[in-house]
Design a protein around this motif. Structure first.
Motif, PDB file in Angstrom:
ATOM      1  N   ASN A   4     -13.428  -5.960   3.971  1.00 42.11           N
ATOM      2  CA  ASN A   4     -12.533  -5.833   2.819  1.00 42.11           C
ATOM      3  C   ASN A   4     -12.037  -4.408   2.772  1.00 42.11           C
ATOM      4  O   ASN A   4     -12.828  -3.469   2.807  1.00 42.11           O
ATOM      5  N   ILE A   5     -10.722  -4.254   2.691  1.00 43.64           N
ATOM      6  CA  ILE A   5     -10.104  -2.927   2.712  1.00 43.64           C
ATOM      7  C   ILE A   5      -9.596  -2.588   1.323  1.00 43.64           C
ATOM      8  O   ILE A   5      -8.958  -3.420   0.672  1.00 43.64           O
ATOM      9  N   SER A  30     -11.754   2.539   9.722  1.00 49.22           N
ATOM     10  CA  SER A  30     -11.466   2.681  11.149  1.00 49.22           C
ATOM     11  C   SER A  30     -10.498   1.555  11.504  1.00 49.22           C
ATOM     12  O   SER A  30     -10.557   0.474  10.927  1.00 49.22           O
ATOM     13  N   ILE A  31      -9.597   1.819  12.428  1.00 47.82           N
ATOM     14  CA  ILE A  31      -8.592   0.829  12.824  1.00 47.82           C
ATOM     15  C   ILE A  31      -8.884   0.448  14.264  1.00 47.82           C
ATOM     16  O   ILE A  31      -8.780   1.272  15.167  1.00 47.82           O
ATOM     17  N   ILE A  40      -2.733  -2.969   7.864  1.00 45.87           N
ATOM     18  CA  ILE A  40      -2.759  -1.734   7.073  1.00 45.87           C
ATOM     19  C   ILE A  40      -1.337  -1.337   6.680  1.00 45.87           C
ATOM     20  O   ILE A  40      -1.072  -0.958   5.539  1.00 45.87           O
ATOM     21  N   ASP A  41      -0.400  -1.430   7.625  1.00 45.47           N
ATOM     22  CA  ASP A  41       0.998  -1.105   7.340  1.00 45.47           C
ATOM     23  C   ASP A  41       1.540  -1.981   6.207  1.00 45.47           C
ATOM     24  O   ASP A  41       2.272  -1.502   5.334  1.00 45.47           O
ATOM     25  N   GLU A  42       1.164  -3.255   6.186  1.00 52.64           N
ATOM     26  CA  GLU A  42       1.598  -4.162   5.112  1.00 52.64           C
ATOM     27  C   GLU A  42       0.985  -3.761   3.772  1.00 52.64           C
ATOM     28  O   GLU A  42       1.661  -3.798   2.745  1.00 52.64           O
ATOM     29  N   LEU A  43      -0.292  -3.382   3.781  1.00 51.63           N
ATOM     30  CA  LEU A  43      -0.940  -2.925   2.538  1.00 51.63           C
ATOM     31  C   LEU A  43      -0.251  -1.679   1.991  1.00 51.63           C
ATOM     32  O   LEU A  43      -0.054  -1.545   0.785  1.00 51.63           O
ATOM     33  N   PHE A 114      -8.167   5.066   2.559  1.00 52.75           N
ATOM     34  CA  PHE A 114      -8.648   3.695   2.708  1.00 52.75           C
ATOM     35  C   PHE A 114     -10.150   3.689   2.890  1.00 52.75           C
ATOM     36  O   PHE A 114     -10.690   4.446   3.703  1.00 52.75           O
ATOM     37  N   CYS A 115     -10.819   2.800   2.151  1.00 52.95           N
ATOM     38  CA  CYS A 115     -12.232   2.523   2.371  1.00 52.95           C
ATOM     39  C   CYS A 115     -12.352   1.068   2.816  1.00 52.95           C
ATOM     40  O   CYS A 115     -11.462   0.264   2.572  1.00 52.95           O
TER      41      CYS A 115
END
Length: 139
Positions: A4-5, A30-31, A40-43, A114-115
């Motif tokens: 969960n981000i 971490s990606i 991540i880009d969408e978030l 981001f966590c």
């Protein structure tokens, strides 16, 4: 993905962001691959609040070298460095205005971050040591 981000609205320096994530979640993000980068880009594009120009992730450069690693212990199998990103800072970030661009930033900058929660099996988080020198001669 199994994690969960959380995009955190607080603005902290890199080390405080790391400690915040470790206290309230699991770690700085971490990606691990292009699919996660896309997510991540969408978030970032749908963020419910105004973001800083860059966002902290758990990306760190070794102090005495040029190699980068994830504080979570995830392998560094995927990178998305912005062309021409050359600074002496050991802290890594994502650009919030340019999808998929990673860049070195001054660790003291106060940025959103981001966590994530949900640990990876077999991962051992990297230990982060920091200290402040205080002169005992100061009045």
């Amino acid at each position: 993905m199994g994690r969960n981000i959380t995009l955190v609205g607080k603005r902290l320096c890199w080390s405080d962001a790391l400690l915040y994530c470790r206290d309230f979640h699991w770690d700085l993000l971490s990606i691990r691959g292009p699919e996660e980068q896309e997510m991540i880009d969408e978030l970032v594009a749908r963020a419910p609040f105004s973001l800083t120009s860059h966002l902290w992730v758990g990306l760190r450069r070794s102090i005495l070298g040029t190699s980068w690693f994830w504080m979570s212990g995830d392998p560094m199998d995927f990178t998305q460095w912005e062309h021409g990103s050359h600074q002496s800072s050991p802290c890594g970030s994502l650009a919030s205005m340019e999808p998929s661009a990673w860049r070195q930033r001054s660790c003291e900058e106060h940025l959103n971050f981001f966590c994530y929660t949900g640990t990876g099996l077999g991962l051992a988080r990297m230990v982060f040591l920091s200290w402040i020198l205080i002169s005992l001669d100061d009045p």
